[in-house]
Design a protein around this motif. Structure first.
Motif, PDB file in Angstrom:
ATOM      1  N   LYS A  33       7.262  -2.267  47.367  1.00 19.70           N
ATOM      2  CA  LYS A  33       8.683  -2.244  46.988  1.00 19.70           C
ATOM      3  C   LYS A  33       9.502  -3.128  47.911  1.00 19.70           C
ATOM      4  N   MET A  34       9.158  -3.107  49.173  1.00 25.82           N
ATOM      5  CA  MET A  34       9.855  -3.940  50.149  1.00 25.82           C
ATOM      6  C   MET A  34       9.697  -5.417  49.781  1.00 25.82           C
ATOM      7  N   GLU A  35       8.491  -5.808  49.419  1.00 20.06           N
ATOM      8  CA  GLU A  35       8.225  -7.213  49.081  1.00 20.06           C
ATOM      9  C   GLU A  35       8.930  -7.640  47.799  1.00 20.06           C
ATOM     10  N   GLU A  36       9.169  -6.705  46.891  1.00 17.01           N
ATOM     11  CA  GLU A  36       9.801  -7.027  45.612  1.00 17.01           C
ATOM     12  C   GLU A  36      11.288  -7.313  45.756  1.00 17.01           C
ATOM     13  N   ALA A  37      11.915  -6.765  46.784  1.00 18.31           N
ATOM     14  CA  ALA A  37      13.353  -6.970  46.985  1.00 18.31           C
ATOM     15  C   ALA A  37      13.624  -8.404  47.423  1.00 18.31           C
ATOM     16  N   ASP A  38      14.829  -8.881  47.114  1.00 22.36           N
ATOM     17  CA  ASP A  38      15.180 -10.269  47.403  1.00 22.36           C
ATOM     18  C   ASP A  38      15.761 -10.480  48.794  1.00 22.36           C
ATOM     19  N   GLN A  39      16.748  -9.716  49.141  1.00 22.97           N
ATOM     20  CA  GLN A  39      17.490  -9.915  50.386  1.00 22.97           C
ATOM     21  C   GLN A  39      16.965  -9.003  51.490  1.00 22.97           C
ATOM     22  N   PRO A  40      17.052  -9.452  52.752  1.00 25.62           N
ATOM     23  CA  PRO A  40      16.564  -8.631  53.866  1.00 25.62           C
ATOM     24  C   PRO A  40      17.142  -7.212  53.913  1.00 25.62           C
ATOM     25  N   ILE A  41      18.417  -7.050  53.663  1.00 26.46           N
ATOM     26  CA  ILE A  41      19.015  -5.705  53.679  1.00 26.46           C
ATOM     27  C   ILE A  41      18.397  -4.852  52.583  1.00 26.46           C
ATOM     28  N   GLN A  42      18.188  -5.438  51.408  1.00 27.62           N
ATOM     29  CA  GLN A  42      17.539  -4.708  50.313  1.00 27.62           C
ATOM     30  C   GLN A  42      16.101  -4.355  50.676  1.00 27.62           C
ATOM     31  N   LYS A  43      15.405  -5.267  51.336  1.00 28.11           N
ATOM     32  CA  LYS A  43      14.026  -5.007  51.759  1.00 28.11           C
ATOM     33  C   LYS A  43      13.969  -3.829  52.726  1.00 28.11           C
ATOM     34  N   ILE A  44      14.905  -3.784  53.659  1.00 26.00           N
ATOM     35  CA  ILE A  44      14.953  -2.677  54.625  1.00 26.00           C
ATOM     36  C   ILE A  44      15.230  -1.364  53.898  1.00 26.00           C
ATOM     37  N   GLU A  45      16.182  -1.392  52.977  1.00 24.49           N
ATOM     38  CA  GLU A  45      16.510  -0.189  52.212  1.00 24.49           C
ATOM     39  C   GLU A  45      15.301   0.283  51.394  1.00 24.49           C
ATOM     40  N   GLU A  46      14.606  -0.635  50.750  1.00 27.02           N
ATOM     41  CA  GLU A  46      13.414  -0.267  49.969  1.00 27.02           C
ATOM     42  C   GLU A  46      12.332   0.324  50.872  1.00 27.02           C
ATOM     43  N   PHE A  47      12.110  -0.304  52.015  1.00 26.52           N
ATOM     44  CA  PHE A  47      11.139   0.183  52.995  1.00 26.52           C
ATOM     45  C   PHE A  47      11.475   1.625  53.377  1.00 26.52           C
ATOM     46  N   PHE A  48      12.703   1.866  53.730  1.00 30.07           N
ATOM     47  CA  PHE A  48      13.165   3.169  54.193  1.00 30.07           C
ATOM     48  C   PHE A  48      13.055   4.229  53.085  1.00 30.07           C
ATOM     49  N   LEU A  49      13.669   3.937  51.935  1.00 28.52           N
ATOM     50  CA  LEU A  49      13.726   4.926  50.860  1.00 28.52           C
ATOM     51  C   LEU A  49      12.371   5.164  50.207  1.00 28.52           C
ATOM     52  N   ALA A  50      11.555   4.129  50.082  1.00 28.92           N
ATOM     53  CA  ALA A  50      10.219   4.309  49.494  1.00 28.92           C
ATOM     54  C   ALA A  50       9.357   5.188  50.395  1.00 28.92           C
ATOM     55  N   HIS A  51       9.450   5.010  51.711  1.00 27.20           N
ATOM     56  CA  HIS A  51       8.719   5.879  52.633  1.00 27.20           C
ATOM     57  C   HIS A  51       9.143   7.335  52.439  1.00 27.20           C
ATOM     58  N   LEU A  52      10.445   7.566  52.371  1.00 26.18           N
ATOM     59  CA  LEU A  52      10.933   8.941  52.215  1.00 26.18           C
ATOM     60  C   LEU A  52      10.479   9.552  50.895  1.00 26.18           C
ATOM     61  N   GLN A  53      10.490   8.758  49.843  1.00 30.16           N
ATOM     62  CA  GLN A  53      10.048   9.258  48.539  1.00 30.16           C
ATOM     63  C   GLN A  53       8.570   9.656  48.584  1.00 30.16           C
ATOM     64  N   ILE A  54       7.765   8.823  49.228  1.00 28.81           N
ATOM     65  CA  ILE A  54       6.333   9.125  49.325  1.00 28.81           C
ATOM     66  C   ILE A  54       6.112  10.399  50.133  1.00 28.81           C
ATOM     67  N   PHE A  55       6.804  10.533  51.257  1.00 26.47           N
ATOM     68  CA  PHE A  55       6.649  11.749  52.059  1.00 26.47           C
ATOM     69  C   PHE A  55       7.196  12.973  51.332  1.00 26.47           C
ATOM     70  N   ASN A  56       8.284  12.805  50.596  1.00 25.04           N
ATOM     71  CA  ASN A  56       8.840  13.916  49.828  1.00 25.04           C
ATOM     72  C   ASN A  56       7.824  14.428  48.809  1.00 25.04           C
ATOM     73  N   ASN A  57       7.069  13.501  48.229  1.00 28.34           N
ATOM     74  CA  ASN A  57       6.051  13.869  47.243  1.00 28.34           C
ATOM     75  C   ASN A  57       4.733  14.301  47.872  1.00 28.34           C
ATOM     76  N   ASN A  58       4.594  14.107  49.177  1.00 28.55           N
ATOM     77  CA  ASN A  58       3.362  14.451  49.909  1.00 28.55           C
ATOM     78  C   ASN A  58       3.737  15.150  51.216  1.00 28.55           C
ATOM     79  N   SER A  59       4.369  16.299  51.103  1.00 30.66           N
ATOM     80  CA  SER A  59       4.906  16.970  52.293  1.00 30.66           C
ATOM     81  C   SER A  59       3.822  17.323  53.312  1.00 30.66           C
ATOM     82  N   ASN A  60       2.638  17.671  52.852  1.00 30.77           N
ATOM     83  CA  ASN A  60       1.555  17.958  53.803  1.00 30.77           C
ATOM     84  C   ASN A  60       1.229  16.729  54.638  1.00 30.77           C
ATOM     85  N   PHE A  61       1.284  15.586  54.001  1.00 35.87           N
ATOM     86  CA  PHE A  61       0.998  14.353  54.726  1.00 35.87           C
ATOM     87  C   PHE A  61       2.040  14.108  55.802  1.00 35.87           C
TER      88      PHE A  61
END
Length: 192
Positions: A69-97
């Protein structure tokens, strides 16, 4: 990367560590939880260390969509936001992890595990730092703070939020709080 049985073993190991702690991850407990014999377990992993290495490899597989998701974003700020939010989404869906991976003590018993954790952390930091440097060069991200320290602040704040979430028994919405935190981080790093 993993056979179906290996993935089952790794996922069960993660749940066992998250629920009972690393000290309760034994091949006996693991095989019992899965419903197979210990010798059957050893057909898939040679020992407990190999299972823990499998947990770390599985983590890399699970986190790959965040980097994509980070790589798909165009601008650096968008890349950072995607990196941050995608990580949280993955952990939210995998709380044990989230409970397991952010308890580094789980992986400090063996040098090979420490090295794997360091490699993963450095990869995340490096990808983020490269994005920050590009944003600083483009004058989208303020250059008054070192790119390494910005990366540390972003990863550290994400880690702190996830730790709070797991330690609280997941009583707040991780993704909602993460979005608010990410918005504030963007305010701090955007070039003025």
């Amino acid at each position: 990367m993993f056979s179906e049985r290996q993935e089952q073993i790794v996922k069960t190991a993660i749940k066992l560590i998250a629920d009972k702690g690393i000290q309760n991850l034994t091949t006996k407990n693991l095989s019992k939880k899965i419903g197979i014999s210990e010798p059957a377990l050893y057909r898939h992993f040679d020992n407990k260390l190999e299972i823990l290495k499998g947990v770390l490899r599985y983590f890399q597989v699970i986190m790959k969509p965040a980097f994509d998701k980070m790589e798909e974003a165009d601008q650096p700020i968008q890349k950072i936001e995607e990196f941050f939010l995608a990580h949280l989404q993955i952990f939210n869906n995998n709380s044990n992890f989230a409970k397991v991976i952010f308890s580094e003590a789980n992986f400090q018993s063996e040098d090979i595990l420490i090295n794997s954790m360091n490699t993963m952390m450095n990869k995340s930091r490096q990808k983020l730092q490269e994005t920050i440097i590009k944003g600083q060069e483009n004058k989208e991200i303020g250059a008054e703070v070192n790119s390494l320290n910005i990366a540390r602040m972003i990863i550290g704040s994400m880690r702190f939020l996830i730790t709070q979430w797991t330690m609280s028994g997941m009583i707040f919405d991780l993704e909602t709080e993460g979005k608010l935190l990410c918005d504030d981080i963007k305010k701090l790093i955007v070039a003025k």
